[in-house]
Design an enzyme around this catalytic site. Structure first.
Site, short mmCIF file in Angstrom:
data_model
loop_
_atom_site.label_atom_id
_atom_site.label_comp_id
_atom_site.label_asym_id
_atom_site.label_seq_id
_atom_site.Cartn_x
_atom_site.Cartn_y
_atom_site.Cartn_z
N SER A 12 73.09 55.67 3.65
CA SER A 12 73.32 54.76 4.98
C SER A 12 72.54 54.43 5.64
O SER A 12 73.29 53.32 6.77
CB SER A 12 74.58 55.85 5.95
OG SER A 12 72.67 57.04 5.50
N HIS A 69 76.46 58.34 8.53
CA HIS A 69 75.23 59.05 8.02
C HIS A 69 76.48 60.05 7.17
O HIS A 69 76.83 59.88 5.68
CB HIS A 69 74.20 59.11 8.82
CG HIS A 69 73.65 60.54 7.92
ND1 HIS A 69 72.46 59.78 6.43
CD2 HIS A 69 73.65 61.47 7.41
CE1 HIS A 69 72.59 61.06 5.86
NE2 HIS A 69 72.44 61.84 6.35
N GLU A 83 69.21 63.43 0.59
CA GLU A 83 68.64 62.48 1.38
C GLU A 83 67.89 61.07 0.68
O GLU A 83 68.60 59.86 0.95
CB GLU A 83 68.47 62.69 2.46
CG GLU A 83 69.42 64.07 3.19
CD GLU A 83 70.01 63.40 4.64
OE1 GLU A 83 70.40 62.41 3.95
OE2 GLU A 83 70.14 64.76 4.67
CO CO Z 1 72.18 63.60 5.71
#
Ligand code: CO
Ligand code: PHE
Length: 296
Positions: free
Chosen positions: A201, A134, A182
């Protein structure tokens, strides 16, 4: 070299909880097993294919320029050569989740904490905390972009400052990070593209965020985002769309958030899935499959 600790969620009397650690370590690159390199390789190839048509150009171009590949887990030191030259940012290896203030301080110093360890094969499709895949695949490439790089540093400095203002400003700022760094989307001439690392991710969410009828897609507005709750255990109900990194910068770095925090004090938060009449709506979601328990 002694292998640093691998700090993960732990089962306690409060259930399964995140554990925080502040140690900065050296990436124990020689100690990665064949299995771990294979996990990276598998995730990299799989995700690369999915994001090729879905991630923004700034992400894809910079991922290439950084020299990340499916061959093996990258050495942070190798990536840092490119990163330092491009924007002066540096990846540092950490053992797991950092406490908020320590995280802000690193960002303010243009240091991006990357978890040194990678998920196990059982965790390939889902892991509840950030791991190397990630952090590296999702976050590192955009740190090569000068505007985004400055945004991240300003965010860190803003976080250090907000820490002195109390818990409400901090939660306002956390929501901003969540819905940009994010889970952000960006509007491009080719259509909506992904720039958020939490999406990039994730195999499922990379497709879901752009193609599903379920979520809302709403134009970015800093106060709106600061009031909006979010999901940590399912796909987001709402994604916020920026027009460019320059616009994001102008909306967040330029204004002094002091008066905004003050204004928002005591304001009711907005449930993650709500659409307001003031929203610039790209898609009003069908809400299909949304969990009904309260948002964070
Ligand atoms: Co992050
Ligand atoms: N402008 C913000 C402040 O005055 C700092 C900040 C910059 C916050 C970028 C988030 C992102 O605190």
């Amino acid at each position: 070299m002694e292998t640093p600790r691998r700090v993960e969620h732990q089962l306690t009397d409060k259930g399964y909880v995140p554990v925080y650690t502040t140690n900065v370590v050296e990436q124990p690159w020689q100690n990665y097993t064949q299995q771990e390199h294979q996990t990276w390789s598998l995730l990299f190839k799989r995700q690369q294919e999915i994001v090729a048509e879905r991630a923004c150009a700034e992400f894809l171009d910079n991922q290439q320029r950084m020299g990340m590949s499916a061959d093996a887990i990258p050495k942070f030191a190798d990536l840092n050569v490119h990163l330092q030259a491009a924007t002066g940012w540096k990846l540092i290896a950490v053992e797991g989740l950092l406490p908020e203030l320590a995280f802000f301080q690193h960002l303010a110093a243009r240091e991006f904490p990357v978890t040194w360890w990678i998920r196990t094969p059982e965790q390939i499709d889902y892991i509840s905390e950030p791991d190397l895949f990630h952090d590296l695949f999702g976050h590192a490439p955009l740190l090569m972009n000068p505007v985004f790089a400055d945004y991240m540093q300003a965010y860190g400095a803003g976080g250090v400052r907000a820490s002195t203002f109390g818990s409400e400003p901090l939660s306002n700022l956390t929501r901003l990070y969540w819905y940009t760094v994010e889970f952000g989307l960006i509007d491009t001439p080719a259509g909506l593209r992904i720039y958020g690392a939490g999406i990039l991710s994730s195999k499922g969410e990379s497709i879901h965020c752009l193609e599903s009828a379920a979520p809302n897609r709403i134009g970015f507005d800093v106060r709106r985002v600061m009031r909006t709750r979010y999901r940590i255990d399912s796909f987001q109900k709402t994604y916020f769309v920026i027009d460019s990194f320059e616009d994001l910068f102008k909306a967040t770095v330029d204004p002094d958030f002091g008066p905004i925090y003050y204004d928002l004090k005591g304001a009711e938060s907005i449930p993650a899935g709500d659409v307001l009449s003031s929203d610039r709506v790209y898609q009003s979601g069908s809400g299909e499959g949304w969990p009904s328990d309260p948002d964070v």
